[in-house]
Every structure is written in C-alpha cells, then in structure tokens.
Write a protein that holds these residues in place. Sequence first.
Motif, mmCIF file in Angstrom:
data_model
loop_
_atom_site.group_PDB
_atom_site.id
_atom_site.type_symbol
_atom_site.label_atom_id
_atom_site.label_comp_id
_atom_site.label_asym_id
_atom_site.label_seq_id
_atom_site.Cartn_x
_atom_site.Cartn_y
_atom_site.Cartn_z
ATOM 1 N N ARG A 18 -88.249 -37.693 129.379
ATOM 2 C CA ARG A 18 -88.700 -37.834 127.990
ATOM 3 C C ARG A 18 -87.522 -37.991 127.040
ATOM 4 N N VAL A 19 -86.441 -37.267 127.316
ATOM 5 C CA VAL A 19 -85.247 -37.382 126.478
ATOM 6 C C VAL A 19 -84.567 -38.728 126.700
ATOM 7 N N ALA A 20 -84.382 -39.111 127.967
ATOM 8 C CA ALA A 20 -83.721 -40.375 128.270
ATOM 9 C C ALA A 20 -84.489 -41.560 127.698
ATOM 10 N N THR A 21 -85.811 -41.522 127.832
ATOM 11 C CA THR A 21 -86.637 -42.627 127.347
ATOM 12 C C THR A 21 -86.648 -42.693 125.823
ATOM 13 N N ALA A 22 -86.504 -41.560 125.180
ATOM 14 C CA ALA A 22 -86.477 -41.536 123.716
ATOM 15 C C ALA A 22 -85.191 -42.127 123.159
ATOM 16 N N MET A 23 -84.109 -42.035 123.928
ATOM 17 C CA MET A 23 -82.804 -42.474 123.438
ATOM 18 C C MET A 23 -82.517 -43.931 123.790
ATOM 19 N N THR A 24 -81.461 -44.475 123.211
ATOM 20 C CA THR A 24 -80.960 -45.805 123.547
ATOM 21 C C THR A 24 -79.543 -45.646 124.092
ATOM 22 N N GLY A 25 -79.142 -46.543 124.985
ATOM 23 C CA GLY A 25 -77.788 -46.494 125.509
ATOM 24 C C GLY A 25 -77.532 -45.361 126.481
ATOM 25 N N THR A 162 -89.197 -36.453 121.022
ATOM 26 C CA THR A 162 -88.947 -37.110 122.305
ATOM 27 C C THR A 162 -90.032 -38.132 122.590
ATOM 28 N N ALA A 163 -89.830 -38.899 123.645
ATOM 29 C CA ALA A 163 -90.909 -39.741 124.168
ATOM 30 C C ALA A 163 -92.012 -38.832 124.721
ATOM 31 N N GLY A 183 -83.635 -36.203 97.853
ATOM 32 C CA GLY A 183 -82.221 -36.535 97.790
ATOM 33 C C GLY A 183 -81.451 -36.205 99.053
ATOM 34 N N VAL A 184 -82.171 -36.003 100.173
ATOM 35 C CA VAL A 184 -81.533 -35.689 101.452
ATOM 36 C C VAL A 184 -81.698 -36.887 102.389
ATOM 37 N N ALA A 185 -80.578 -37.425 102.876
ATOM 38 C CA ALA A 185 -80.621 -38.541 103.815
ATOM 39 C C ALA A 185 -80.676 -38.014 105.241
ATOM 40 N N VAL A 186 -81.242 -38.816 106.131
ATOM 41 C CA VAL A 186 -81.257 -38.462 107.552
ATOM 42 C C VAL A 186 -80.028 -39.093 108.206
ATOM 43 N N ASN A 187 -79.161 -38.250 108.743
ATOM 44 C CA ASN A 187 -77.947 -38.712 109.411
ATOM 45 C C ASN A 187 -78.292 -39.265 110.792
ATOM 46 N N VAL A 188 -78.956 -38.459 111.614
ATOM 47 C CA VAL A 188 -79.361 -38.867 112.964
ATOM 48 C C VAL A 188 -80.710 -38.233 113.275
ATOM 49 N N SER A 189 -81.584 -38.985 113.903
ATOM 50 C CA SER A 189 -82.795 -38.431 114.500
ATOM 51 C C SER A 189 -82.572 -38.420 116.004
ATOM 52 N N ALA A 190 -82.730 -37.252 116.622
ATOM 53 C CA ALA A 190 -82.406 -37.150 118.046
ATOM 54 C C ALA A 190 -83.298 -36.121 118.742
ATOM 55 N N PRO A 191 -83.649 -36.379 120.020
ATOM 56 C CA PRO A 191 -83.258 -37.530 120.836
ATOM 57 C C PRO A 191 -83.897 -38.864 120.437
ATOM 58 N N TYR A 192 -85.069 -38.840 119.790
ATOM 59 C CA TYR A 192 -85.834 -40.064 119.551
ATOM 60 C C TYR A 192 -85.028 -41.037 118.685
ATOM 61 N N GLY A 193 -84.690 -42.203 119.258
ATOM 62 C CA GLY A 193 -84.011 -43.255 118.522
ATOM 63 C C GLY A 193 -82.503 -43.150 118.500
ATOM 64 N N ALA A 194 -81.924 -42.107 119.085
ATOM 65 C CA ALA A 194 -80.483 -41.897 119.025
ATOM 66 C C ALA A 194 -79.789 -42.486 120.248
ATOM 67 N N ASP A 198 -74.492 -41.890 118.459
ATOM 68 C CA ASP A 198 -75.144 -41.142 117.387
ATOM 69 C C ASP A 198 -75.012 -39.638 117.624
ATOM 70 N N ILE A 199 -75.160 -39.216 118.873
ATOM 71 C CA ILE A 199 -75.015 -37.791 119.194
ATOM 72 C C ILE A 199 -73.620 -37.312 118.806
ATOM 73 N N ALA A 200 -72.615 -38.167 118.984
ATOM 74 C CA ALA A 200 -71.241 -37.791 118.668
ATOM 75 C C ALA A 200 -71.048 -37.502 117.181
#
Length: 509
Positions: A18-25, A162-163, A183-194, A198-200
């Motif tokens: 589920r984690v692997a499928t949610a991520m890219t790369g 996750t997926a 006024g809060v931006a999303v830096n990273v969404s993870a695992p989904y789409g990261a 991005d994790i770094a």
Amino acid sequence: MKLTLWTYEGPPHVGAMRVATAMTGLHYVLHAPQGDTYADLLFTMIERRNHRPPVTYTTFQARDLGSDTANLFKTACQNAYERFKPEAMIVGASCTAELIQDDPGGMAETMGLPVPVIALELPSYQRKENFGADETFFQITRALAKPVEKTAHVSCNLIGPTALGFRHRDDITELTGMLADMGVAVNVSAPYGASPSDIARLGAAHFNVLMYPETGEAACRWMERELDLPFTKTVPIGVGATRDFMAEVASITGLTSQIDESRLRLPWYSASVDSTYLTGKRVFLFGDGTHVAAAARIARDEMGFEVVGMGCYNREMARPIRKLAKDYGVEALITDDYLEVEAAIEALAPEMILGTQMERMIGKRLNIPCAVISAPVHVQDYPARYSPQMGIEGANVIFDTWVHPLVMGLEEHLLHMFRDDFEFNDAAGASHHGGHHSTPASETKQPETADAATTGTVIWLDEAERELKKIPFFVRGKARRNTETFAANQGVHEIGIDTLYEAKAHYAR
C-alpha cells in the motif's frame, strides 16, 4: 472463506504494498512464492487504479526450494532496478517466504545497487496490514528524511494516506484547500503521491498533520524527535473534530483559524424538525480505530444517535478504543473475527450499523441498514466523484451516507400501507437493499411441533405472525426477539396476539 472474503486485514507485506503503490519512484521487491502475487488484483480491481503497482516478485516454486532461492531474489532485484530505474527500493519477504529465512535485506546490501535499498523486517505471523504500512513508511522516512532548511512560509506535511485507504485521495484534496484558506501550504503529502526525493525534504515543513494514526504515527513520532516537527493529534472527521483540528493548527502556527462553513449542511438539519426522526437511533460501530472514534463523536454529538456498541479490528488501537467505549458506557469489542462482530450486532439489535464491507454484508443478512465508515471496503467505496471523509465536505458526505439508509427505512415503513401491491410487498425486499429479499435467522418461522414445551421451541400462531408483519421491518427482528424472551420468562410456548401485545406493553414500561 475467511481468507478469501471475510478478512479485515491482510499480512504486513500488503501494508508495504500500500505504501509502495501510493508513492512514485519507489519499487518493492518481494521475496514470495507463486500464489502470493496478488498486488495487481488488489489495486487495479478494488481501487480501480489505471496502472499496475510497483511490485516485483521472485515467484519461487516448490521445486526451487531445494536449490538456491537466494540467487532468485538477487536476480529479481537486479532486473527490477534495470527495468524501472527507481529512486529507491524496498525489499522484504511475504509471510510464506519468511519461513525459508533468505534475508532479502542482507542480500540486497551486498549487491551494490546505486540507489538506497531499505530492508523491511515485518513479523508476518504476529502483526498485520496496518502495522506493515506504518512500519514501512517509518523505515522509508528514517532512511531518507534529513534536516533541511524550513520553507519561507508556514507549511505542513500530510502524513498517513496510502493506496487502498478509505477516501484518502479526496481527504488530501479537502485538507489542502482548508489549510490554504488559513495560510498554510502543504510541503509534502506522504506516502500518497510522494517520491523518495519528496521524503528527503519532509523536514522543510513546520509541522505534520497526522491524518491516519494507523499508517503514519510511527513516522510522525520519529520526525518529532529527529526533525523537530510537531504533529497534530486531532483527526478532522466530523464538524466538531474539524473545528478542533483547525484550532490545533492555529495553536501550532500562531495563525488565525479560518473555516468556510457556508458549505456545511449537517448542523441546520440537526436543528430541524425533520431530524427528530433520527434522534435516539441505536447504532453499532466497527472498523479501524481512527474512523470508529471519529464516527462515535459524530453519531452521539452531531446526529443525536445512541451508540450501543463499538469496536475495532486493529489491535494497535485497542487501548484508545477501550477507553473511548467506557466514556460511551459500552464495552469495546476488539477482534478480527467477523463471527464475533455478527454475534454482537445480533445481540444488540441496533437500528443501524456503521462499519466496513464486512458489516455491510452482515447487515444485509440481518436486514439492518449499514453505512460504511472504514476500510476494508470494496469497489463501490472508491467513487469516481469527489467524496472525502475529512473537513467540511467530508461532514456533508458522512451526513448523506448515514442518513439515507435510515430515511429509506422510513420509506419502507410507509410502503407497508401498500403491502398488497404487486411491487411493494415483503417478498420484494427492501429498496435500500437493492430489492433483494433477505430473511434474517430471527425472522424464520419456527416449525410447529407437538412437543414444544419439552424442546423449548416457541411456536408463533398464524394470527400473531400476521400481526408481527405490521411492525416496520427495521425493528421487526427486535420485536420478535423481545416477544420470545417475554414468552420464555412467562413459561408460554405458543405466542398469540395477546402474548405479542403483553410483551409490547412490558417493554414499553
């Protein structure tokens, strides 16, 4: 049967999928025998994804066990890297492959691949799917996330989706918009789409939003210690929880909480005369801990329901759910056995179930309406439309999902006026069950036997059966059980109209 259908959680390597499928790369090399290669079915059939999951299997067979299965793993790992060129890889074993003790992590380290390779140690016979997802994401975060310079403006990471998650994709969209209004931006969404890159840069955010504790809490706790990233404790499912969540974000960031409640539909209905039909409805809740806890608050405080039972299948959430159940005056049911859940539902005889796809099937058998609030779910709960559970729009979706089965139940009651019509009769089945007739065990008429007194069998006389059918179907089972209990206590073995009405008067008191 239990393995093919009635399973709340798979083994922990499914959580890693589920984690692997949610991520890219990221690519997952799984040491597994032929037969454990079902990731494509899980993600393309159930979640209806338009690309296959990034999982490569060794697919060893029985004849390979007498030879070098370790070499099979190394070959699969090398081929996966050369074919997919991922930014990072995770490696592990399925529950079956774990028994041959080939140590995929150790073997991968000796190969000298030019990308980070993260070994997963997932105890397949002690833990399950949600733990596997949580542990996998934690290991990825620990391996790749480093201290970096913070973003110039206030930002956060969305952690946990996750997926195969229940409406995770849409929850990300809803929270991103709500936080942007503040006024809060999303830096990273993870695992989904990261991606691994991005994790770094997770450390560039100012705080983490923990969306789903089941799949993100371990990583959040590590980032709090190592990257100085505080994380939110409120899951914004429901009106009250969304308000509390935004207040918590305000306290972390120093910004002013802003919520656009003009889109909100639930509060006005709860204050209307129409909602009195729903007040006091007895509901039973079951699912993963996070969604059950959120649903309990919505049910009692926002919908006016009476929570008569609750529980969860993931034992990692047993302690908070037991504590919550005490606050609601009920005993928590912690189990992954659907038969225990079915027995509890039948004994409590609720007027509605809030659960998973398993409880939906149980509800069909018992003729009790069910709204789905938690994974595991099937294809109908991965809608093409925007349908979040979190935030303002999530509250609207939940309102629709929960109210409709009960309103349709009222419709069925009204249709009893036309019971002799060719279309609207008991044999046609309830319309909100798709018109399929389902007779619960408690509705089955007992055979009339001469020795009922000695066998303990209760006989329903024809006139009493006809009178019982005048009671709305969604409470008829409860009325039958109450009457039989009353008759047994009175030593009565044949139930006629007099006994039926005496029982009704007894329980009305």
